[in-house]
Write a protein that holds these residues in place. Structure first.
Motif, PDB file in Angstrom:
ATOM      1  N   GLN A 195       0.115  -8.433  -7.485  1.00 23.54           N
ATOM      2  CA  GLN A 195      -0.480  -8.083  -8.769  1.00 23.54           C
ATOM      3  C   GLN A 195      -1.772  -7.309  -8.552  1.00 23.54           C
ATOM      4  N   GLY A 196      -1.950  -6.239  -9.333  1.00 18.84           N
ATOM      5  CA  GLY A 196      -3.125  -5.389  -9.146  1.00 18.84           C
ATOM      6  C   GLY A 196      -3.009  -4.637  -7.838  1.00 18.84           C
ATOM      7  N   LYS A 197      -3.901  -3.692  -7.620  1.00 15.67           N
ATOM      8  CA  LYS A 197      -3.830  -2.947  -6.356  1.00 15.67           C
ATOM      9  C   LYS A 197      -4.606  -3.668  -5.257  1.00 15.67           C
ATOM     10  N   GLN A 243      -1.557   1.925  -0.140  1.00 15.06           N
ATOM     11  CA  GLN A 243      -1.138   2.614  -1.352  1.00 15.06           C
ATOM     12  C   GLN A 243       0.130   3.446  -1.249  1.00 15.06           C
ATOM     13  N   ASP A 244       0.523   3.819  -0.047  1.00 14.93           N
ATOM     14  CA  ASP A 244       1.694   4.689   0.005  1.00 14.93           C
ATOM     15  C   ASP A 244       3.007   3.917  -0.046  1.00 14.93           C
ATOM     16  N   GLU A 245       2.973   2.638  -0.301  1.00 16.63           N
ATOM     17  CA  GLU A 245       4.213   1.889  -0.456  1.00 16.63           C
ATOM     18  C   GLU A 245       4.116   1.021  -1.702  1.00 16.63           C
ATOM     19  N   ALA A 250       3.353  -2.643   2.541  1.00 16.56           N
ATOM     20  CA  ALA A 250       2.339  -3.108   3.482  1.00 16.56           C
ATOM     21  C   ALA A 250       1.079  -3.530   2.733  1.00 16.56           C
ATOM     22  N   GLN A 251       0.393  -4.523   3.290  1.00 19.41           N
ATOM     23  CA  GLN A 251      -0.850  -5.017   2.712  1.00 19.41           C
ATOM     24  C   GLN A 251      -1.830  -5.321   3.829  1.00 19.41           C
ATOM     25  N   LYS A 253      -0.312  -6.618   7.200  1.00 15.37           N
ATOM     26  CA  LYS A 253       1.068  -7.042   6.978  1.00 15.37           C
ATOM     27  C   LYS A 253       1.971  -5.819   6.864  1.00 15.37           C
ATOM     28  N   LYS A 254       3.087  -5.886   7.588  1.00 13.81           N
ATOM     29  CA  LYS A 254       4.061  -4.786   7.524  1.00 13.81           C
ATOM     30  C   LYS A 254       5.399  -5.346   7.098  1.00 13.81           C
TER      31      LYS A 254
END
Lengths: 260, 483
Positions: A36-38, A68-70, A74-75, A96-97
Motif C-alpha cells: 500500500q502506498g509507494k 518504482q519500475d515494478e 522489488a522493495q 527484496k527481489k
C-alpha cells in the motif's frame, strides 16, 4: 449441436473467468498486505509469548520503499531496533527481489560492523518470533497455485498449494481475504495430514490516509506453542522516502527523523 | 484489551455455533464494513472445514472501540523515558580462570564488573553519542586511569559528534569505533585499533574493537562513496604485552608475562605521528567493491629499537581491495592488501617487520535453518624472505615465508533464538597451531543474559602465532542485565 458448443464455450469462459478471479484476488490481497502506498513507515511493538507463557518483546521501526519500475515487485526495507537492550540501535536492511535471493545486511553498532547476511530459509523465525521472514516481507504469489474454495459475505477463501513443496514446511494454506479491502484476515497453514498448525490473524484494522491497514496481528504455531502479536503504531504512507535511505550510509548513521 | 477479549469471545462463540452446525459468519473486525446483505443465513460449512475467522477490529459493522493498551511500563522505563536524552546500557559481571599454570600470571584471567552507559542526544543539526564503560577489573596490577588504552576505571568507547555539513557528506568527530573490510575476525585493510587482550580473555566480541580518536568524513556520490579518516595522533592496538597475557619473546627465547612486559617507544605526537585511512566503495548490482589505503604505523609493535630495547611502531603504508557478494545461496568475499613496511623496504633490517602481502577469501552459508557455517582462507606472505632469513640474528626462530590460516565458524540458534551456540576455530597448517573460541549465550529474558565460553590455543611450537599463547587457555562465565 450448436447449442452444445455454445454451452461448452460458455463453460470454458466461465472457467477462465474464475481462474482470473482467484489470481486477481490473490494479487489484490498481496497488494493490500505489502504494497500500500509507494512507501511507508510503522513502529512495531512485538510481543512473543512462548509455550510456558513467558513474554519477550521487540520494539522496532520499519521503513519500506517500493522500487518504482515494478508493480508490486522489488522493495527495499529498513528495520531499526530499539528494544530489547541487546539489539538496541541494530539496523537490518533488505533488498527484496521477486526472483533470486534477497540481499540482506545487518549493522552491529558496538562493532561499527556492516555485515552481509547469507540468505536464509525464508520460513525461519524472524527475530525469534512466531512470524517468519516471509510473513514480514511477503510470499511471492507465483510460488503457489491458488484455488477459490469458498465465497462468503465477507471473505474470499483461497486455498494455496506450493508449486515447489520441498522448499516449505506446509502442504497447503488457506487465506480468508476480506472482500471489500482484500486484506488477509486469517491464514491457516496445514500439514500433510490436513491439520492446521500455524495461524495468522488480523486483529485490528485502521484507515490510515485512505489505506486500510492491519494495525494488530497475531501468529500462533502449535508445533512450538505460544504466539506472537505485532502492534503497529505511527503508521504513515507516501512519505517520499529517498532510495538512498536504503544504503550503507544509513545503516551506519540511522535516519533519525524517520525513526523518532 | 476489551477488543481482544471481545474478539476471543466472539470467535469462541463462532466456534461453538459452527460445531452446532449453525454456520455463522465471522464478525468483522472494527474498521471493516460488512455488506448490507450480511446476515447469519450463510450456507452451512461442510464438515471438517474450520469455522470462518472473525473479522478483526476495524473491519465490520461495529464501530471501532479503540482501546489498545499502551506499552507496558514500569518505574525504570518511565525514568529512562523522562530523560532529555536517550540512555541505555548494561551492567555485567564476568569471571574467568586460566586452565594452565602460568607462573608469570594470576590464575584469574578475568574478574570484572562493568557498567556501560550509552547516551544519545539528537538535534536537527547534529547528533551526540557517548558510550562509557565504568569498570572494575581485579586482574590488572594497576588501576590508574589510562584514557587512551582504556585502563583503569573508565573505558570511554565513544564520544563523537555526527554532523551533516552537506547533503552528500557526513562528518563524525571524536572518539569512535571504526570498522571496514570483509573478514570475520580477520582484518587486512581494517587498520583501526584492536584490543587483542579483550578478545583472548573472553569479553564480548565488540571489545575486540578499540576506539579511535579521529575525524571521519564520508562523501557520497553515484560513482563511488569515499571515507576519509584522519587520526591526528596514532592509536595503537591494545596489544599483547605480557601484563595480561603471556607471549613468546624472541629476545628472551621463552614465554614471558608480567615478569618481562613489553615497553614501547610510543608515538604520541599530535599531528606529527598521525594516521590516514581511505576507503572508496560502491555497489555493483548485488556485489560490493572497495579500495583501501592507509598511511600510518604497524598497529601492534612491528619492530624493536636495538639500542633502548623498546618495542616500536614502524611506518606502514597499506593498499588493498575487497569484493563481497552472493554466490549460490551464501555470501562470498575476497580481500587483499599489501603492507609496505616503509622503514625496512628491502627486508634486511632484523629489528623491523618486513613488508607483507595478505589475502583472504571466505564463504558463509546457512546449512540448515538456524545453523550457519562460515569458512575463510587467509594468507600472510612475508616479502623479501631471503633478506629476512639472512639478517635474522642467530638463535632466533624463523617465521615461514607463507603463513596459511583456515577459519571455521559454526553458529547455531535454538530455543526460539534465545540460545546461541557458536564455535570459531583458527587453524594454521603452516604453523601447526590454532585457536578455538567456543561460546554459549542464553537470553533468560529481554533484560538478562548469561554466557560461558573458552579460549583455547594449541600448537606444537612455542614461538608460532597462536602456539605462543598456549599458557593463556581460559574459561569464562558472564551475566548481563541490559536496560
Amino acid at each position: 449441436m450448436k447449442k452444445l458448443l455454445l454451452v461448452i464455450a460458455g463453460l470454458v469462459s466461465l472457467q477462465t473467468a474464475a481462474a482470473i478471479e482467484v489470481d486477481e484476488v490473490v494479487a489484490k490481497a498481496n497488494h493490500a498486505a505489502y504494497y500500500q502506498g509507494k512507501d511507508g513507515k510503522a513502529r512495531v511493538q512485538m510481543t512473543i509469548v512462548d509455550a510456558q507463557g513467558r513474554e519477550r518483546s521487540r520494539n522496532f521501526t520499519i521503513l519500506r520503499l517500493d522500487v518504482q519500475d515494478e508493480v508490486d515487485g522489488a522493495q527495499k526495507m529498513y528495520v531499526y531496533f530499539n528494544r530489547p537492550a541487546d539489539v538496541n540501535k541494530t539496523a537490518f536492511m533488505v533488498w527484496k527481489k521477486l526472483e533470486g535471493d534477497d540481499d540482506r545486511w545487518l549493522y552491529l553498532p558496538a562493532l561499527d560492523l556492516v555485515k552481509r547476511i547469507a540468505s536464509s530459509d525464508e520460513r525461519t523465525s524472524f527475530v525469534g518470533s512466531h512470524f517468519f521472514y516471509e510473513d514480514v516481507s511477503g510470499r511471492v504469489p507465483t510460488e503457489d497455485r491458488h484455488v477459490l474454495v469458498e465465497e462468503t459475505d465477507n471473505y474470499y477463501v483461497v486455498e494455496s498449494t506450493p508449486l515447489n513443496a520441498d522448499q516449505v514446511e506446509f502442504a497447503t494454506y488457506k487465506n480468508w481475504i476480506h472482500k471489500q479491502t482484500f486484506l488477509p484476515v486469517r491464514t491457516e497453514f496445514y500439514n500433510d495430514n490436513g491439520q492446521a498448525y500455524r495461524t495468522y490473524e488480523a486483529l485490528k484494522v485502521e484507515d490510515i490516509g485512505g489505506y486500510q491497514t492491519v494495525t494488530e496481528s497475531r501468529m500462533s504455531d502449535s508445533r512450538i506453542g505460544g504466539h506472537t502479536t505485532m502492534g503497529y503504531s505511527d503508521v504513515q504512507y507516501d512519505m517520499d522516502l529517498a532510495e538512498d535511505l536504503f544504503t550503507e550510509r544509513y545503516l551506519r548513521n540511522p535516519p533519525r527523523r524517520y525513526l523518532r | 484489551m476489551g477488543v481482544t477479549r471481545a474478539a476471543i469471545l466472539s470467535s469462541l462463540l463462532g466456534l461453538l455455533l459452527s460445531t452446532m452446525a449453525l454456520a455463522q459468519d465471522p464478525p468483522l473486525p472494527a474498521g471493516l464494513v460488512a455488506p448490507v446483505s450480511s446476515t447469519a443465513e450463510e450456507p452451512q460449512l461442510p464438515a471438517g472445514l474450520s469455522s470462518e475467522p472473525t473479522l478483526p477490529s476495524g473491519l465490520g459493522t461495529v464501530s471501532s472501540i479503540s482501546s489498545r493498551s499502551p506499552a507496558r511500563d514500569d518505574a525504570a522505563a518511565t525514568f529512562l523515558d523522562s530523560l532529555p536524552f536517550d540512555l541505555t546500557g548494561f551492567i555485567e559481571s564476568r569471571l574467568g580462570t586460566r586452565l594452565d599454570d602460568d607462573t608469570t600470571q594470576k590464575d584469574t584471567s578475568i574478574g570484572e564488573v562493568r557498567l556501560q552507559l550509552q547516551i544519545e542526544s539528537d538535534w536537527d543539526w547534529a547528533r551526540l553519542g557517548i558510550t562509557a564503560d565504568l569498570l572494575y577489573d581485579r586482574v590488572p596490577e594497576e588501576h590508574n586511569l589510562k584514557f587512551d588504552s582504556g585502563g583503569g576505571w573508565l573505558d570511554l568507547r565513544q564520544a563523537a559528534l555526527l554532523l551533516r555539513p552537506a547533503d552528500n557528506a557526513d562528518l563524525e568527530v571524536g572518539r569512535q569505533i571504526l570498522t571496514w573490510g570483509t573478514g570475520d575476525l580477520i582484518f587486512i585493510n581494517d587498520l583501526f585499533p584492536k584490543d587483542w587482550n579483550a578478545f583472548f580473555i573472553g569479553r564480548q566480541d565488540e571489545y575486540l574493537k578499540a576506539p579511535s580518536d579521529a575525524v571521519k568524513l564520508a562523501l557520497f556520490n553515484n560513482v563511488a562513496n569515499l571515507d576519509i579518516i584522519y587520526t591526528p595522533r596514532f592509536n595503537s592496538d591494545r596489544f599483547i604485552d605480557g601484563r595480561r597475557l603471556s607471549f613468546f619473546s624472541p629476545i628472551q627465547g621463552r614465554i614471558v608475562g608480567r615478569d618481562f612486559p613489553v615497553d614501547v617507544d610510543s608515538r604520541n605526537r599530535w599531528l606529527r605521528e598521525d594516521e590516514l585511512a581511505l576507503r572508496a566503495y560502491r555497489n555493483l548490482g548485488s556485489w560490493e567493491a572497495a579500495l583501501y589505503a592507509y598511511g600510518g604505523y604497524w598497529k601492534s609493535p612491528g619492530g624493536q629499537d636495538p639500542v633502548t630495547g623498546l618495542a616500536t611502531f614502524p611506518n606502514l603504508y597499506a593498499f588493498g581491495a575487497s569484493l563481497r557478494g552472493p554466490v549460490a545461496s551464501g555470501i562470498a568475499t575476497v580481500e587483499t592488501g599489501y603492507y609496505d613496511s616503509r622503514d625496512d623496504s628491502s627486508g634486511d633490517n632484523p629489528f623491523i617487520n618486513n613488508s607483507e602481502f595478505r589475502f583472504l577469501a571466505s564463504y558463509e552459508q546457512e546449512l540448515l535453518p538456524q545453523l550457519t557455517l562460515g569458512v575463510q582462507y587467509y594468507l600472510e606472505w612475508l616479502q623479501d624472505y631471503d633478506n629476512y632469513r639472512r639478517s635474522l640474528p642467530p638463535g632466533f626462530a624463523a617465521r615461514d615465508e607463507k603463513r596459511h590460516v583456515f577459519t571455521t565458524r559454526l553458529t547455531r540458534l535454538a530455543m526460539n533464538q534465545n540460545l546461541t551456540l557458536s564455535l570459531f576455530n583458527y587453524y594454521g597448517p603452516s604453523d601447526e597451531d590454532g585457536y578455538l573460541r567456543v561460546n554459549a549465550n542464553y537470553k533468560l529474558s529481554d533484560q538478562w543474559q548469561i554466557e560461558g565460553g573458552s579460549n583455547l590455543f594449541y600448537g606444537d611450537r612455542r614461538y608460532t602465532f597462536f602456539g605462543q599463547f598456549e599458557d593463556n587457555n581460559n574459561l569464562y562465565v558472564g551475566i548481563r542485565f541490559g536496560f
